[in-house]
Scaffold this active site. Structure first.
Site, PDB file in Angstrom:
ATOM      1  N   LYS A 206     -67.073  55.854 -37.230  1.00 41.55           N
ATOM      2  CA  LYS A 206     -65.948  56.782 -37.221  1.00 41.55           C
ATOM      3  C   LYS A 206     -66.476  58.171 -36.897  1.00 41.55           C
ATOM      4  CE  LYS A 206     -62.275  58.593 -40.162  1.00 41.55           C
ATOM      5  NZ  LYS A 206     -61.547  58.402 -41.430  1.00 41.55           N
ATOM      6  N   LYS A 259     -63.591  54.124 -34.198  1.00 44.10           N
ATOM      7  CA  LYS A 259     -62.482  55.057 -34.308  1.00 44.10           C
ATOM      8  C   LYS A 259     -62.943  56.449 -33.931  1.00 44.10           C
ATOM      9  CE  LYS A 259     -59.597  57.062 -37.822  1.00 44.10           C
ATOM     10  NZ  LYS A 259     -59.296  57.121 -39.212  1.00 44.10           N
TER      11      LYS A 259
HETATM   12  C1  PBG Z   1     -59.112  59.101 -43.636  1.00 42.12           C
HETATM   13  C2  PBG Z   1     -58.462  58.676 -42.387  1.00 42.12           C
HETATM   14  C3  PBG Z   1     -58.152  59.483 -41.287  1.00 42.12           C
HETATM   15  C4  PBG Z   1     -57.548  58.640 -40.348  1.00 42.12           C
HETATM   16  C5  PBG Z   1     -57.495  57.371 -40.894  1.00 42.12           C
HETATM   17  N1  PBG Z   1     -58.089  57.406 -42.149  1.00 42.12           N
HETATM   18  C6  PBG Z   1     -58.277  60.943 -41.093  1.00 42.12           C
HETATM   19  C7  PBG Z   1     -59.588  61.591 -41.158  1.00 42.12           C
HETATM   20  O1  PBG Z   1     -60.639  60.969 -41.203  1.00 42.12           O
HETATM   21  O2  PBG Z   1     -59.556  62.816 -41.192  1.00 42.12           O
HETATM   22  C8  PBG Z   1     -57.053  59.074 -39.006  1.00 42.12           C
HETATM   23  C9  PBG Z   1     -56.116  58.147 -38.327  1.00 42.12           C
HETATM   24  C10 PBG Z   1     -55.388  58.732 -37.178  1.00 42.12           C
HETATM   25  O3  PBG Z   1     -55.658  59.853 -36.716  1.00 42.12           O
HETATM   26  O4  PBG Z   1     -54.479  58.048 -36.691  1.00 42.12           O
HETATM   27  N2  PBG Z   1     -58.639  58.429 -44.756  1.00 42.12           N
END
Ligand code: PBG
Length: 335
Positions: A206, A259
């Site tokens: 991520k 992601k």
């Molecule tokens: C954190 C989380 C995020 C997303 C999913 N889980 C945000 C982040 O890491 O700041 C982002 C998902 C998206 O942008 O669609 N729990």
């Protein structure tokens, strides 16, 4: 005149002519390498307290924060479209430094899991396991006195969250906080709690991405200060993604995830090639959704064609599963 020119064109000695296989819709269909299917999709749902609430999210047209009753209706639509799974995010009633509602038996996500599973036992309910939507500081872990995100101290909380989701009936837990050792911790915590059969979908890779902007409105999870760069990955790094994924495989992850998806199609392909034995998910994140919706709303892109091309590219890159806010629309176009 034209005819004369054409007859004078000399025949080329071209044994290979890729256009032969593109001549008709039937031929194109026969040689198509990648096909989308509703079974590829996972649909994210944001659950909020209250009754009959649908709070539209301005930066994500078509997506809303839903009360539990409305979330069940959205889950019904998902199941009717043959999409196998939803991914739940919760908006708590109160926030605090630890995020107590995150692992409360009657927390918003726990309520939603129970309600959805009661109505739709076959639908796979995946839950996000992270602190950021529940903490008053908006960070993904506990903080020390200097505002630094603590790693090992955060893990027991993630275990409590995952076990409470399992107690409520979740089918898969998806830790998204990029804490080191989170998969091993969850695996151990779930196993001793009687959930050795519960799969973990790890947000293994991520990135610290600008494309989460709209989500942070949707889930109200923006950090109140600083950023997530000490735990999420640097967008410039590709080799490091393999290292992150290998660790999660060792720790017992059942699924891997990349992601965001679009700016990271090369990473999806590398994970697919290096870890062929694990199912691979890609998260087509909020900012990616917002871009297409905005262009379509302006008449600059054909929404259906652009969405289907985008989702196809993610699958072609090697993802088995696509977490996407386009899931309902895409599944209905596939009908
Ligand atoms: C954190 C989380 C995020 C997303 C999913 N889980 C945000 C982040 O890491 O700041 C982002 C998902 C998206 O942008 O669609 N729990």
């Amino acid at each position: 005149m034209m005819e004369k020119m054409l007859t004078k064109t000399p025949a080329l000695d071209l044994p290979t002519r890729p256009r032969r296989l593109r001549a008709t819709p039937g031929l194109r269909r026969m040689v198509r390498e990648t096909a989308l299917n509703p079974a590829d999709f996972i649909y994210p749902i944001f659950v909020t307290h209250g009754q009959q609430i649908r709070n539209p999210i301005a930066s994500m047209p078509g997506i809303a924060q839903l009360s539990v009753d409305e979330a069940v209706r959205e889950a019904e639509k998902t199941a009717e479209l043959n999409i196998p799974a939803v991914l739940l995010f919760g908006l708590p009633a109160h926030k605090d430094p630890v995020g107590l509602e995150n692992f409360a038996p009657d927390g918003i996500v726990q309520q939603a899991i129970r309600a959805i599973k009661q109505e739709l036992p076959e639908l796979v309910v995946i839950t996000d396991v992270c602190l950021c939507e529940y903490t008053d500081h908006g960070h993904c872990g506990l903080l020390d006195d200097h505002g630094h995100v603590l790693n090992d101290e955060t893990l027991p909380i993630l275990i409590d969250v995952a076990v409470s989701h399992a107690d409520a009936g979740a089918d898969i837990v998806a830790p998204s906080g990029m804490m080191d050792g989170m998969v091993a911790a969850l695996r151990g915590g779930l196993d001793v709690s009687g959930y050795s059969q519960l799969p973990i979908m790890s947000y293994a890779v991520k990135y610290a991405s600008a494309f989460y902007g709209p989500f942070r409105d949707a889930a109200d999870g923006a950090p109140k200060f600083g950023d997530r760069k000490t735990h999420q990955m640097d967008p410039a790094n590709g080799r490091e993604a393999l290292r992150e994924a290998a660790l999660d495989v060792d720790e017992g992850a059942d699924f891997l995830m990349v992601k965001p998806a679009l700016a990271y199609l090369d990473i999806i392909r590398q994970l697919r090639d290096h870890f062929p034995e694990l199912p691979l998910a890609a998260y087509n994140v909020s900012g990616e959704y917002a871009m297409l919706k905005a262009a379509a709303a302006n008449g600059w892109l054909d929404e259906e064609k652009a969405v289907m091309e985008t989702l196809t590219s993610i699958k072609r890159a090697g993802a088995d599963l696509i977490i996407t806010y386009h899931a309902l629309a895409a599944a209905s176009w596939l009908r």
